[in-house]
Design a protein around this motif. Sequence first.
Motif, mmCIF file in Angstrom:
data_model
loop_
_atom_site.group_PDB
_atom_site.id
_atom_site.type_symbol
_atom_site.label_atom_id
_atom_site.label_comp_id
_atom_site.label_asym_id
_atom_site.label_seq_id
_atom_site.Cartn_x
_atom_site.Cartn_y
_atom_site.Cartn_z
ATOM 1 N N ILE A 112 43.093 51.027 32.636
ATOM 2 C CA ILE A 112 43.100 49.804 33.426
ATOM 3 C C ILE A 112 41.648 49.363 33.536
ATOM 4 C CG2 ILE A 112 43.472 48.772 35.698
ATOM 5 C CD1 ILE A 112 45.781 50.759 36.068
ATOM 6 N N ARG A 113 41.397 48.115 33.177
ATOM 7 C CA ARG A 113 40.043 47.556 33.242
ATOM 8 C C ARG A 113 39.892 46.783 34.556
ATOM 9 N NH1 ARG A 113 36.457 45.825 28.461
ATOM 10 N NH2 ARG A 113 36.175 48.054 28.756
ATOM 11 N N ILE A 114 38.837 47.098 35.299
ATOM 12 C CA ILE A 114 38.543 46.434 36.567
ATOM 13 C C ILE A 114 37.233 45.677 36.388
ATOM 14 C CG2 ILE A 114 38.106 46.723 39.026
ATOM 15 C CD1 ILE A 114 39.428 49.579 38.665
ATOM 16 N N GLU A 115 37.321 44.365 36.468
ATOM 17 C CA GLU A 115 36.109 43.559 36.379
ATOM 18 C C GLU A 115 35.403 43.596 37.734
ATOM 19 O OE1 GLU A 115 35.056 39.152 34.798
ATOM 20 O OE2 GLU A 115 36.607 39.270 36.351
ATOM 21 N N VAL A 116 34.085 43.848 37.717
ATOM 22 C CA VAL A 116 33.308 43.824 38.954
ATOM 23 C C VAL A 116 32.216 42.772 38.830
ATOM 24 C CG1 VAL A 116 33.826 46.167 39.742
ATOM 25 C CG2 VAL A 116 31.922 45.806 38.173
ATOM 26 N N VAL A 117 32.055 42.005 39.905
ATOM 27 C CA VAL A 117 31.060 40.936 39.970
ATOM 28 C C VAL A 117 30.375 41.024 41.333
ATOM 29 C CG1 VAL A 117 32.348 39.432 38.383
ATOM 30 C CG2 VAL A 117 32.712 39.245 40.853
ATOM 31 N N LYS A 118 29.385 40.178 41.521
ATOM 32 C CA LYS A 118 28.655 40.154 42.788
ATOM 33 C C LYS A 118 29.628 40.104 43.966
ATOM 34 C CE LYS A 118 25.106 37.692 45.358
ATOM 35 N NZ LYS A 118 24.103 36.618 45.344
ATOM 36 N N ASN A 119 29.331 40.899 44.988
ATOM 37 C CA ASN A 119 30.088 41.031 46.238
ATOM 38 C C ASN A 119 31.260 41.997 46.152
ATOM 39 O OD1 ASN A 119 28.374 39.095 47.451
ATOM 40 N ND2 ASN A 119 29.716 37.432 46.780
#
Length: 179
Positions: A112-119
Amino acid sequence: MVRAWRLVGDQLTDNPTSPDQSVSLDELAKLGVEYFQVDADTREENDFYKNLKKERGYSYSDLITVSPDTLPNYEQKVKSFFEEHLHTDEEIRFILDGSGFFDVRDLDDNWIRIEVVKNDLVILPAGIYHRFALDNKDYIRVTRLFVGEPVWTPHNRPSDDMQARRNYLEKLNIPNAVH
Protein backbone atom coordinates in the motif's frame (compact mmCIF):
# COMPACT_ATOMS: atom_id res chain seq x y z
CA MET A 1 -5.86 14.76 3.22
CA VAL A 2 -3.78 11.65 2.77
CA ARG A 3 -3.97 9.57 -0.38
CA ALA A 4 -3.20 5.87 -0.24
CA TRP A 5 -3.62 3.07 -2.76
CA ARG A 6 -2.61 -0.50 -3.48
CA LEU A 7 0.32 -1.00 -5.79
CA VAL A 8 -0.23 -3.57 -8.51
CA GLY A 9 2.76 -5.82 -9.08
CA ASP A 10 5.97 -3.78 -9.07
CA GLN A 11 4.15 -0.62 -10.10
CA LEU A 12 5.89 2.42 -8.64
CA THR A 13 3.80 5.23 -10.08
CA ASP A 14 2.70 8.36 -8.26
CA ASN A 15 -1.00 7.81 -8.92
CA PRO A 16 -3.54 5.08 -8.22
CA THR A 17 -4.17 2.76 -11.16
CA SER A 18 -7.92 2.91 -10.66
CA PRO A 19 -10.36 4.27 -8.10
CA ASP A 20 -11.02 0.80 -6.70
CA GLN A 21 -7.36 0.56 -5.65
CA SER A 22 -7.63 3.44 -3.15
CA VAL A 23 -7.14 2.66 0.54
CA SER A 24 -8.99 4.46 3.33
CA LEU A 25 -7.63 5.73 6.63
CA ASP A 26 -9.70 3.00 8.30
CA GLU A 27 -7.87 0.34 6.29
CA LEU A 28 -4.53 1.87 7.25
CA ALA A 29 -5.60 1.97 10.90
CA LYS A 30 -6.32 -1.78 10.76
CA LEU A 31 -2.62 -2.20 9.94
CA GLY A 32 -1.66 0.03 12.87
CA VAL A 33 -0.75 2.98 10.66
CA GLU A 34 -1.82 6.29 12.18
CA TYR A 35 -2.26 9.52 10.25
CA PHE A 36 -2.78 13.06 11.49
CA GLN A 37 -2.85 16.41 9.77
CA VAL A 38 -1.12 19.20 11.70
CA ASP A 39 -0.09 22.64 10.49
CA ALA A 40 3.67 22.31 10.11
CA ASP A 41 4.29 26.04 10.31
CA THR A 42 2.66 26.42 13.75
CA ARG A 43 3.40 22.97 15.16
CA GLU A 44 5.19 24.11 18.31
CA GLU A 45 2.12 26.15 19.35
CA ASN A 46 -0.34 23.42 18.30
CA ASP A 47 -2.02 21.80 21.33
CA PHE A 48 -2.74 18.55 19.49
CA TYR A 49 0.92 18.18 18.48
CA LYS A 50 2.20 19.08 21.95
CA ASN A 51 -0.23 16.61 23.57
CA LEU A 52 0.63 13.85 21.10
CA LYS A 53 4.32 14.22 21.91
CA LYS A 54 3.64 14.23 25.64
CA GLU A 55 1.14 11.34 25.68
CA ARG A 56 3.34 9.09 23.56
CA GLY A 57 6.57 10.02 25.32
CA TYR A 58 8.30 11.52 22.28
CA SER A 59 11.25 13.12 24.01
CA TYR A 60 13.71 13.47 21.14
CA SER A 61 13.31 14.93 17.67
CA ASP A 62 15.50 15.92 14.80
CA LEU A 63 15.14 17.39 11.37
CA ILE A 64 16.23 15.76 8.12
CA THR A 65 16.12 17.20 4.64
CA VAL A 66 16.36 14.58 1.92
CA SER A 67 17.47 16.04 -1.39
CA PRO A 68 20.50 15.67 -3.66
CA ASP A 69 21.79 19.05 -2.42
CA THR A 70 21.45 18.50 1.32
CA LEU A 71 21.92 14.84 2.22
CA PRO A 72 25.46 13.41 2.22
CA ASN A 73 25.66 10.13 0.28
CA TYR A 74 22.25 10.94 -1.17
CA GLU A 75 22.04 8.08 -3.69
CA GLN A 76 23.12 5.47 -1.14
CA LYS A 77 20.75 6.81 1.55
CA VAL A 78 17.73 6.97 -0.75
CA LYS A 79 18.44 3.44 -1.90
CA SER A 80 18.63 2.21 1.71
CA PHE A 81 15.33 3.98 2.59
CA PHE A 82 13.67 2.01 -0.21
CA GLU A 83 14.87 -1.39 1.01
CA GLU A 84 12.02 -3.23 2.70
CA HIS A 85 12.60 -3.25 6.44
CA LEU A 86 11.07 -2.93 9.89
CA HIS A 87 12.05 -1.19 13.10
CA THR A 88 11.82 -2.30 16.72
CA ASP A 89 10.24 1.07 17.61
CA GLU A 90 7.45 2.92 15.89
CA GLU A 91 8.49 5.31 13.13
CA ILE A 92 7.08 8.82 13.45
CA ARG A 93 7.50 11.26 10.58
CA PHE A 94 6.06 14.77 10.41
CA ILE A 95 6.33 16.30 6.93
CA LEU A 96 7.37 19.95 7.13
CA ASP A 97 7.89 20.49 3.40
CA GLY A 98 8.13 18.50 0.20
CA SER A 99 6.62 15.10 -0.45
CA GLY A 100 7.25 11.39 -0.80
CA PHE A 101 5.79 7.93 -0.24
CA PHE A 102 5.73 5.37 2.52
CA ASP A 103 4.90 1.89 1.29
CA VAL A 104 3.58 -0.59 3.87
CA ARG A 105 2.63 -4.25 3.56
CA ASP A 106 -1.02 -5.20 4.00
CA LEU A 107 -2.20 -8.47 5.55
CA ASP A 108 -1.97 -10.21 2.17
CA ASP A 109 1.65 -9.06 1.79
CA ASN A 110 0.79 -6.53 -0.93
CA TRP A 111 2.10 -2.98 -0.96
CA ILE A 112 0.00 0.00 0.00
CA ARG A 113 1.48 3.33 -1.06
CA ILE A 114 0.86 6.30 1.26
CA GLU A 115 1.57 9.70 -0.20
CA VAL A 116 2.91 12.17 2.38
CA VAL A 117 2.99 15.93 1.90
CA LYS A 118 3.45 19.00 4.07
CA ASN A 119 1.35 18.86 7.28
CA ASP A 120 1.09 15.04 7.30
CA LEU A 121 2.17 13.23 10.45
CA VAL A 122 2.43 9.46 9.96
CA ILE A 123 3.13 6.85 12.60
CA LEU A 124 4.15 3.36 11.45
CA PRO A 125 3.97 0.70 14.17
CA ALA A 126 7.02 -1.23 15.27
CA GLY A 127 7.28 -4.48 13.32
CA ILE A 128 5.50 -3.40 10.11
CA TYR A 129 7.40 -3.99 6.88
CA HIS A 130 7.78 -0.73 5.01
CA ARG A 131 9.99 1.40 2.77
CA PHE A 132 10.25 5.05 1.80
CA ALA A 133 10.67 6.73 -1.58
CA LEU A 134 10.85 10.31 -2.73
CA ASP A 135 8.58 11.41 -5.52
CA ASN A 136 9.85 13.09 -8.69
CA LYS A 137 10.55 16.34 -6.80
CA ASP A 138 13.48 14.67 -4.95
CA TYR A 139 12.84 16.74 -1.84
CA ILE A 140 11.32 16.29 1.59
CA ARG A 141 11.96 17.95 4.95
CA VAL A 142 10.84 15.93 7.95
CA THR A 143 10.86 16.02 11.72
CA ARG A 144 11.57 12.58 13.13
CA LEU A 145 10.27 11.86 16.62
CA PHE A 146 11.54 9.25 19.07
CA VAL A 147 10.85 7.91 22.53
CA GLY A 148 14.16 8.33 24.32
CA GLU A 149 17.40 7.97 22.41
CA PRO A 150 16.87 7.56 18.66
CA VAL A 151 17.15 4.08 17.21
CA TRP A 152 18.11 4.18 13.54
CA THR A 153 18.53 0.48 12.87
CA PRO A 154 16.49 -0.91 9.98
CA HIS A 155 16.07 -4.69 9.96
CA ASN A 156 15.74 -5.75 6.34
CA ARG A 157 13.26 -8.39 5.34
CA PRO A 158 13.10 -11.20 6.28
CA SER A 159 12.96 -10.34 9.98
CA ASP A 160 9.95 -12.45 10.87
CA ASP A 161 11.70 -13.97 13.87
CA MET A 162 12.19 -10.60 15.58
CA GLN A 163 10.08 -9.90 18.67
CA ALA A 164 8.87 -6.58 17.23
CA ARG A 165 7.47 -8.42 14.20
CA ARG A 166 5.81 -11.11 16.34
CA ASN A 167 4.30 -8.43 18.60
CA TYR A 168 2.98 -6.54 15.56
CA LEU A 169 1.30 -9.63 14.12
CA GLU A 170 -0.13 -10.51 17.52
CA LYS A 171 -1.73 -7.04 17.80
CA LEU A 172 -3.38 -7.73 14.45
CA ASN A 173 -4.63 -11.08 15.77
CA ILE A 174 -2.33 -13.07 13.50
CA PRO A 175 -0.40 -14.91 16.23
CA ASN A 176 1.44 -17.56 14.22
CA ALA A 177 1.62 -15.90 10.82
CA VAL A 178 4.81 -15.27 8.95
CA HIS A 179 4.44 -12.17 6.83
